[in-house]
Design an enzyme around this catalytic site. Structure first.
Site, PDB file in Angstrom:
ATOM      1  N   ALA A  24       0.711  -1.223   0.001  1.00 35.71           N
ATOM      2  CA  ALA A  24      -0.298  -0.192  -0.047  1.00 35.71           C
ATOM      3  C   ALA A  24       0.993   1.231  -0.111  1.00 35.71           C
ATOM      4  CB  ALA A  24      -0.468  -0.262   1.310  1.00 35.71           C
ATOM      5  N   HIS A 123      -3.353  -9.857  -4.880  1.00 35.57           N
ATOM      6  CA  HIS A 123      -4.683  -9.833  -4.481  1.00 35.57           C
ATOM      7  C   HIS A 123      -5.438  -9.331  -5.715  1.00 35.57           C
ATOM      8  CE1 HIS A 123      -2.825  -9.746  -0.218  1.00 35.57           C
ATOM      9  NE2 HIS A 123      -2.414 -10.162  -0.137  1.00 35.57           N
ATOM     10  N   CYS A 156     -25.468 -11.452 -11.759  1.00 38.22           N
ATOM     11  CA  CYS A 156     -24.609 -11.889 -13.159  1.00 38.22           C
ATOM     12  C   CYS A 156     -25.639 -12.093 -13.436  1.00 38.22           C
ATOM     13  CB  CYS A 156     -23.679 -13.795 -12.156  1.00 38.22           C
ATOM     14  SG  CYS A 156     -24.041 -14.447 -13.781  1.00 38.22           S
TER      15      CYS A 156
HETATM   16 ZN   LIG Z   1     -22.863 -16.569 -12.827  1.00 42.74          ZN
END
Ligand SMILES: [Zn+2]
Length: 253
Positions: A24, A123, A156
């Site tokens: 960071a 990350h 989604c």
């Molecule tokens: Zn999906």
């Protein structure tokens, strides 16, 4: 300029493969707050950190709504790469860079102009979104447009599953192929430059052990002490955006 800095310049000139590990601290000069430093968001508010586990994200719609607002308001969208990020691109142009392994999700190394294959985002990245059910990846931009349009927890569009930023949450496994590439970059280097990382979070900290055990020299550039300072050949405490350009300048000449 101190003698440590002169020594590091000599080592960089002699190095064939430099792996840079960033945390960071390299992005605070771009206006992105540090989460784990002494003044860090999570250091000052550990309860906030505890909320952001993968388990809580899956269970609690309010955590997801807060997370989407946090992504929308993330300082990365306003930030620009700083002189520290740009200096590492110069290291790449000088043919010395093995890889940049970064703990940061802000995308600033890529935006600074690296070859994308040289940057390992251990990350993950804030720039992508993953469906936790079918694995489909979409851009953060298109999902934030849905948030702006009034969806507070966009699912989604293919399978209806929960979605999350393509970043590694607490309690979430790292991507094995990224970890493997990071380990290889640590093993291969002859100089490991650790920049702006507290070196307290795994697996980043462990990469230092791997590199040093494989014979690499360790240079730590960080404002505050780290647990690895005793293993370092040099410690540089100056602001990253000032010291990195001074270190790489002779390589460009
Ligand atoms: Zn999906």
């Amino acid at each position: 300029m101190n003698t440590d800095e002169d020594a590091v310049r000599d080592w960089l000139r002699a190095a064939r493969q430099v792996t840079v590990l960033t945390g960071a601290g390299i992005s605070t000069e771009s206006g992105i707050p540090d989460f784990r430093g002494p003044q860090g968001v999570w250091t000052k508010d550990p309860a906030a950190a505890a909320l952001f586990t993968l388990e809580n994200y899956l269970l609690d719609p309010e955590i997801r709504r807060r997370s989407w607002r946090g992504r929308r308001d993330h300082p990365a969208w306003q930030a620009e790469p700083n002189a520290g990020h740009l200096a590492l691109v110069e290291l790449e142009k000088a043919g010395r860079l093995r890889a940049v392994v970064t703990q940061n999700i802000d995308g600033l190394h890529l935006r600074a102009g690296h070859d994308p294959r040289q940057v390992l985002e251990i990350h993950g990245t804030l720039y992508d979104v993953e469906c936790l059910q079918c694995g489909r990846t979409t851009t953060m931009r298109e999902n934030l447009e849905r948030v702006e349009a009034g969806e507070d927890d966009p699912h989604c569009l293919v399978c209806g599953g929960l979605q999350k930023a393509a970043t590694i949450s607490f309690g979430q496994a790292l991507k094995p192929e990224v970890l493997e590439a990071c380990l290889a970059a640590a093993r291969d280097c002859d100089l490991l430059l650790a920049v702006g990382s507290t070196l307290t979070v795994q697996p980043a900290a462990g990469l230092v052990d791997v590199a040093v055990r494989a014979g690499a020299r360790l240079v730590v550039v960080n404002r505050d002490p780290t647990p690895y300072d005793g293993m370092a050949s040099a410690l540089l405490r100056e602001p990253i955006g000032e010291v990195l350009p001074r270190l790489v300048a002779p390589l460009a000449a």
